[in-house]
Motif scaffolding. Structure first.
Motif, PDB file in Angstrom:
ATOM      1  N   UNK A 152     -29.573  39.947 -67.058  1.00 23.27           N
ATOM      2  CA  UNK A 152     -29.337  40.142 -65.540  1.00 23.27           C
ATOM      3  C   UNK A 152     -28.061  40.647 -64.918  1.00 23.27           C
ATOM      4  N   UNK A 153     -27.280  40.782 -65.932  1.00 23.78           N
ATOM      5  CA  UNK A 153     -25.811  41.118 -65.719  1.00 23.78           C
ATOM      6  C   UNK A 153     -25.721  42.632 -65.406  1.00 23.78           C
ATOM      7  N   UNK A 154     -24.622  43.246 -64.780  1.00 23.73           N
ATOM      8  CA  UNK A 154     -24.321  44.580 -64.955  1.00 23.73           C
ATOM      9  C   UNK A 154     -23.602  45.186 -65.899  1.00 23.73           C
ATOM     10  N   UNK A 155     -23.209  46.366 -66.035  1.00 23.77           N
ATOM     11  CA  UNK A 155     -22.463  46.928 -66.706  1.00 23.77           C
ATOM     12  C   UNK A 155     -21.204  47.047 -66.574  1.00 23.77           C
ATOM     13  N   UNK A 156     -20.868  46.402 -65.417  1.00 21.02           N
ATOM     14  CA  UNK A 156     -19.511  46.732 -64.925  1.00 21.02           C
ATOM     15  C   UNK A 156     -18.167  45.752 -65.707  1.00 21.02           C
ATOM     16  N   UNK A 157     -17.059  46.020 -65.705  1.00 19.35           N
ATOM     17  CA  UNK A 157     -16.118  45.428 -66.641  1.00 19.35           C
ATOM     18  C   UNK A 157     -15.961  43.975 -65.697  1.00 19.35           C
ATOM     19  N   UNK A 158     -15.651  42.947 -66.503  1.00 21.24           N
ATOM     20  CA  UNK A 158     -15.240  41.564 -66.132  1.00 21.24           C
ATOM     21  C   UNK A 158     -14.860  40.563 -66.959  1.00 21.24           C
ATOM     22  N   UNK A 159     -15.060  39.389 -66.484  1.00 22.77           N
ATOM     23  CA  UNK A 159     -14.679  38.228 -67.391  1.00 22.77           C
ATOM     24  C   UNK A 159     -15.931  37.201 -67.540  1.00 22.77           C
ATOM     25  N   UNK A 160     -16.146  36.854 -68.704  1.00 29.81           N
ATOM     26  CA  UNK A 160     -17.263  35.681 -68.732  1.00 29.81           C
ATOM     27  C   UNK A 160     -16.776  34.304 -69.307  1.00 29.81           C
ATOM     28  N   UNK A 161     -17.514  33.184 -68.705  1.00 34.00           N
ATOM     29  CA  UNK A 161     -16.886  31.920 -69.229  1.00 34.00           C
ATOM     30  C   UNK A 161     -18.255  31.061 -69.756  1.00 34.00           C
ATOM     31  N   UNK A 162     -18.039  30.381 -70.755  1.00 35.12           N
ATOM     32  CA  UNK A 162     -19.079  29.587 -71.433  1.00 35.12           C
ATOM     33  C   UNK A 162     -18.772  28.201 -71.399  1.00 35.12           C
ATOM     34  N   UNK A 163     -19.646  27.446 -70.907  1.00 35.79           N
ATOM     35  CA  UNK A 163     -19.567  25.991 -70.613  1.00 35.79           C
ATOM     36  C   UNK A 163     -20.528  25.139 -71.730  1.00 35.79           C
ATOM     37  N   UNK A 164     -19.986  23.976 -72.089  1.00 36.30           N
ATOM     38  CA  UNK A 164     -21.036  23.064 -72.872  1.00 36.30           C
ATOM     39  C   UNK A 164     -21.673  22.242 -72.078  1.00 36.30           C
ATOM     40  N   UNK A 165     -22.551  21.200 -72.647  1.00 36.80           N
ATOM     41  CA  UNK A 165     -23.626  20.434 -72.139  1.00 36.80           C
ATOM     42  C   UNK A 165     -22.496  19.404 -70.924  1.00 36.80           C
ATOM     43  N   UNK A 166     -21.403  19.133 -71.358  1.00 40.07           N
ATOM     44  CA  UNK A 166     -20.601  18.139 -70.405  1.00 40.07           C
ATOM     45  C   UNK A 166     -19.650  18.901 -69.444  1.00 40.07           C
ATOM     46  N   UNK A 173     -24.484  26.632 -70.177  1.00 36.21           N
ATOM     47  CA  UNK A 173     -24.557  27.443 -68.885  1.00 36.21           C
ATOM     48  C   UNK A 173     -23.392  28.551 -69.112  1.00 36.21           C
ATOM     49  N   UNK A 174     -23.433  29.549 -68.243  1.00 33.77           N
ATOM     50  CA  UNK A 174     -22.366  30.616 -68.173  1.00 33.77           C
ATOM     51  C   UNK A 174     -22.250  31.294 -66.900  1.00 33.77           C
ATOM     52  N   UNK A 175     -20.841  31.856 -66.800  1.00 34.30           N
ATOM     53  CA  UNK A 175     -20.896  32.567 -65.273  1.00 34.30           C
ATOM     54  C   UNK A 175     -19.892  33.638 -65.501  1.00 34.30           C
ATOM     55  N   UNK A 176     -19.856  34.625 -64.566  1.00 31.58           N
ATOM     56  CA  UNK A 176     -18.968  35.761 -65.022  1.00 31.58           C
ATOM     57  C   UNK A 176     -18.369  36.188 -63.524  1.00 31.58           C
ATOM     58  N   UNK A 177     -17.098  36.806 -63.751  1.00 33.45           N
ATOM     59  CA  UNK A 177     -16.378  37.470 -62.715  1.00 33.45           C
ATOM     60  C   UNK A 177     -16.234  38.817 -62.835  1.00 33.45           C
ATOM     61  N   UNK A 178     -16.911  39.724 -61.791  1.00 37.29           N
ATOM     62  CA  UNK A 178     -16.707  41.115 -62.254  1.00 37.29           C
ATOM     63  C   UNK A 178     -15.534  41.613 -61.544  1.00 37.29           C
ATOM     64  N   UNK A 179     -14.701  42.664 -62.429  1.00 41.31           N
ATOM     65  CA  UNK A 179     -13.529  43.117 -61.753  1.00 41.31           C
ATOM     66  C   UNK A 179     -13.801  44.642 -61.655  1.00 41.31           C
ATOM     67  N   UNK A 180     -12.668  45.225 -60.947  1.00 31.46           N
ATOM     68  CA  UNK A 180     -12.833  46.728 -60.885  1.00 31.46           C
ATOM     69  C   UNK A 180     -12.501  47.464 -62.172  1.00 31.46           C
ATOM     70  N   UNK A 181     -11.620  47.103 -63.022  1.00 24.14           N
ATOM     71  CA  UNK A 181     -11.196  47.861 -64.305  1.00 24.14           C
ATOM     72  C   UNK A 181     -11.099  46.986 -65.361  1.00 24.14           C
ATOM     73  N   UNK A 182     -10.977  47.499 -66.627  1.00 23.80           N
ATOM     74  CA  UNK A 182     -10.871  46.516 -67.919  1.00 23.80           C
ATOM     75  C   UNK A 182      -9.526  45.773 -67.823  1.00 23.80           C
TER      76      UNK A 182
END
Length: 619
Positions: free
Chosen positions: A17-31, A69-78
C-alpha cells in the motif's frame, strides 16, 4: 472470558500500500517500543524487502519477528530522508539501529556570539551561543589551536566578568596576543574582521583566507597604507608557514580518515583528522551496534550520524566502501554548502594514513575489549561474593563530605556494566541537621533519592553501596524499609586499618562482615565506585564551601542586602575583583555611598571603622 486475539502484522500488505516515494519507516514492537528506523529511496520496495523470501541475517529475522506495527514519513528527496533518519535515531534510540554514543566530553574551540566575541576551549553541552569548531582529539590540540588564534588574529580569551571590568589592557595585549577590545583599542569593524578570518581558518578554508588577505594587502599598498599592508603581509607569512606542515598531493592536508575494526558485535571507529596541515590527532568511537556485525553498515551509520552534527571536511577517506555513499555525499555537500567527497580506494599519502588508522583502530578495540573483560570479571566476582543471582547491572554509591560540619554535601554516583554513568550522578545539599551528623546526612540523602524514585517510578539499583560502617548502613536500611523499596542489596563499605586500600570491610544488613582482601576483583570494583563517589562529593563540598564563604563576607557587612551584593559582585566580576578595589572605586557602584564603601573596604581587609548610626561597628 477470553479476550479478542491480537491480529498479526502483515508486512506484505502494508508494503504493497506504500508509494515509491523516498522517506523514513519506523518499526514498533508489541509493547509499542521502537525497534528500528530506516530510510528508503522507494518506501514500497525497501519495506517490502523485509517480508520477502530472500535470506536474512539472524539480527534482521529477530527484528522482523517482533514487528507489531509500522509507520512511514514521506520526504521530498533521499537526502531529506537521511537527515530525518539521523534525527530520529538520535532522539528515539531504537533497539536495533547502530547508534553513535553521545559524549559531551569532546573538546571544541568556541567562538562566542556577542559584541566582542571570545575564543575559548569548550567541553560539555552547547549551552553558550556561538560557533563550535571540532571536536578535537584532545584538549592539548585545542590549546595549540587557541595559541595560534591569539598569535594570528589577536582575539580575546578572557571571561566576561574580567572583560567588562577592565580599565586598561592586560598582559596579553602587551605581548601582542590580544587587540584589547576591553578598552576599545581596536575598532569594532577590525575586530569583527579578525573573527571572520579566524572562522575561515578553523573551518579549514585557508586557501580562501589566503586569497582574501592577498587582495586586501594589494589594495592597502595601492592606497599607500603601507603599515596595514605590512601587517597583512606578516599574517600571510605566518599562515603559509603553518600550511607547510603537512601536504597531501601538494595541497595543505584537510581531510578526515576513518577506519572501522570489529570483533563480534563490538566496534571501534577511529578518526584521524587533518585541518590546514595540522594533525589534530586521533579519537576512538565505540558505536552501539545492537547486534549489527557488518563493518560496512557500522561505518556507514557512523558517517551519517557523526557528520550530521559536525562540519565535514572536503574529503573523507574510508577504509571500506559503505552503503548509500552517493546519497551521503549529496547530503553532506548540501548541508555544508560545498562539495564533500567520500573515498575508499586511495593511494600515496592517503593510503599511508588509512593504514595508520586501521592499525590504531584494531589496537584500540583490543585494548577496550581487554578493559571490558576485566570489568566483567570484577562484576562476576562481586556477584559471587555478595550471593547475587547474576552480575549487578546498576550499582549506586552514596558518600558524605563536609569540613567540621560545614557545607555538608552528599553524592550519589552510578555505574552500569560499562562503567561510570556520569550523566546520572547527583549531589544533595544537606540542610536542617546538626553539623557533623553523618548519620542524619546519609538518611536525608538516601531518603530524597529513593522517595523520588518511588513517587515517579524511577529506576532502582541492584546494589547500593554506602560509604561507612554499620551506623550509616542502618540509616539507609531504615529509609528503604520506610519507603517499601525491595530488591536492592545494601552494602556498607567501612575503611580498613589505617585507611589502607584493600583492607575494607563490607558490612551487610544481616550483620555479616566480609573482608575479601586486596586481590579480590569484586572489592576492586567496589573501591572504584566508592572512590568516584568520594571524589564527586569532595568536589561539590569545596564548591559549596567556597561560595558560602565568599557570600558571607558581604552578608556580614551592615547595609548590604541581596540587591547591593549582586550589584557589587557583577560590577567587579566577583569577590576577588571587589577586594582589589579601593573605597573610592567601590563608591562608584550605583547605590553605594562613600560611607558604605568605606565599611565594605574595611571589612574585606580586616580593618576597624567607626560604628554605624545604629550602633553596630563594621570592623
Amino acid at each position: 472470558m477470553s479476550g479478542k486475539p491480537v491480529q498479526e502484522f502483515d508486512g506484505k500488505v502494508f508494503a504493497a500500500a506504500l508509494s515509491t516515494a523516498p522517506g523514513v519507516y519506523r518499526m514498533y514492537g508489541a509493547d509499542d517500543a521502537l525497534l528500528y528506523v530506516g530510510k528508503a529511496r522507494a518506501l514500497r520496495n525497501r519495506v517490502g524487502s523485509y517480508f520477502n523470501n530472500t535470506p536474512k541475517s539472524p539480527r534482521i529475522q529477530a527484528m522482523v519477528a517482533q514487528i507489531a506495527r509500522m509507520d512511514v514519513t514521506v520526504t521530498r528527496t533521499e537526502a531529506e530522508a537521511l537527515l530525518l533518519e539521523n534525527q530520529l535515531i538520535k532522539s528515539l534510540t531504537p533497539r536495533y539501529n547502530v547508534s553513535l554514543r553521545d559524549d559531551k566530553s569532546y573538546p571544541y574551540v568556541l567562538v562566542t556570539r556577542e559584541d566582542w566575541p571570545r575564543i575559548a576551549l569548550h567541553r560539555g553541552p552547547r549551552a553558550v551561543q556561538g560557533r563550535y569548531f571540532g571536536p578535537y582529539a584532545s584538549a592539548g590540540a585545542v590549546r595549540d589551536t587557541l595559541n595560534l588564534m591569539q598569535k594570528l588574529f589577536k582575539l580575546r580569551n578572557c571571561e566576561d566578568s574580567v572583560f567588562k571590568n577592565r580599565s586598561r589592557p592586560c598582559l596579553q595585549y602587551q605581548i601582542g596576543r590580544c587587540s584589547a577590545p576591553c578598552v576599545e583599542l581596536v575598532a569594532r569593524a577590525d575586530y569583527d574582521q579578525a573573527v571572520h578570518r579566524a572562522g575561515l581558518f578553523l573551518d579549514g578554508r585557508s586557501d580562501e583566507l589566503t586569497h582574501e588577505l592577498t587582495g586586501e594587502m594589494e589594495k592597502a599598498a595601492e592606497q599607500l597604507q603601507f603599515e596595514q599592508a605590512a601587517r597583512l603581509r606578516d599574517l600571510l607569512t605566518s599562515l603559509r608557514s603553518l600550511q607547510a606542515r603537512q601536504y597531501v598531493d601538494g595541497h595543505a592536508a584537510n581531510l578526515d580518515v576513518l577506519a572501522c575494526a570489529m570483533q563480534g558485535s563490538q566496534a571501534c571507529v577511529l578518526l584521524l583528522a587533518f585541518r590546514d596541515g595540522r594533525n589534530l590527532g586521533t579519537r576512538a568511537f565505540y558505536p552501539r551496534t545492537n547486534g549489527e556485525d557488518s563493518a560496512e553498515e557500522v561505518l556507514g551509520a557512523f558517517v551519517s550520524q557523526y557528520y550530521a552534527e559536525q562540519s565535514p571536511p572536503r574529503e573523507i577517506v574510508l577504509d571500506r566502501e559503505i552503503p548509500d555513499a552517493e546519497l551521503l555525499e549529496e547530503a553532506l555537500s548540501s548541508a555544508g554548502g560545498r562539495r564533500v567527497q567520500l573515498k575508499w580506494s586511495v593511494r600515496g599519502e592517503r593510503a599511508g594514513y588509512l593504514d595508520l588508522a586501521r592499525r590504531n583502530a584494531q589496537i584500540t578495540l583490543a585494548s577496550e575489549l581487554s578493559s571490558r573483560s576485566a570489568q566483567q570479571a570484577r562484576s562476576e566476582d562481586l556477584r559471587d561474593m555478595l550471593g547475587l543471582a547474576e552480575p549487578a547491572k546498576r550499582i549506586e554509591c552514596f558518600d558524605i563530605s563536609h569540613t567540621m560540619g560545614e557545607a555538608t554535601v552528599a553524592s550519589c554516583v552510578v555505574f552500569n556494566e560499562e562503567g561510570a554513568v556520569r550523566s546520572q550522578y547527583r549531589r544533595y545539599n544537606i540542610t536542617g541537621i546538626e553539623p557533623g551528623d553523618d548519620y542524619a546526612a546519609m538518611h536525608q540523602a538516601v531518603e530524597r533519592r529513593f522517595r523520588r524514585a518511588v513517587e515517579e517510578g524511577g529506576v532502582l539499583p541492584d546494589v547500593l553501596l554506602i560509604d561507612g560502617g554499620a551506623g550509616q548502613l542502618a540509616q539507609a536500611t531504615a529509609v528503604l524499609a520506610d519507603l517499601g523499596v525491595d530488591g536492592v542489596l545494601l552494602v556498607g563499605v567501612a575503611k580498613g586499618v589505617e585507611r589502607r586500600a584493600g583492607h575494607e570491610t563490607l558490612v551487610l544488613p544481616d550483620g555479616r562482615e566480609l573482608r575479601p582482601g586486596a586481590a579480590s576483583p569484586g572489592l576492586q570494583l567496589i573501591q572504584q565506585v566508592r572512590d568516584e563517589a568520594h571524589r564527586f562529593a569532595i568536589t561539590g563540598h569545596r564548591g559549596k564551601r567556597q561560595k558560602a564563604r565568599m557570600t558571607s563576607k558581604l552578608e556580614d557587612i551592615p547595609g548590604i542586602g541581596p540587591r547591593r551584593r549582586a550589584s557589587l559582585l557583577k560590577h567587579f566580576g566577583g569577590l576577588g575583583g571587589l577586594k582589589k578595589a579601593g573605597a573610592e572605586e567601590i563608591a562608584r557602584v550605583e547605590g553605594v555611598s562613600e560611607a558604605l564603601a568605606a565599611r565594605i573596604y574595611a571589612s574585606l581587609h580586616g580593618l576597624v571603622t567607626a560604628p554605624t548610626p545604629d550602633g553596630r561597628g563594621s570592623g
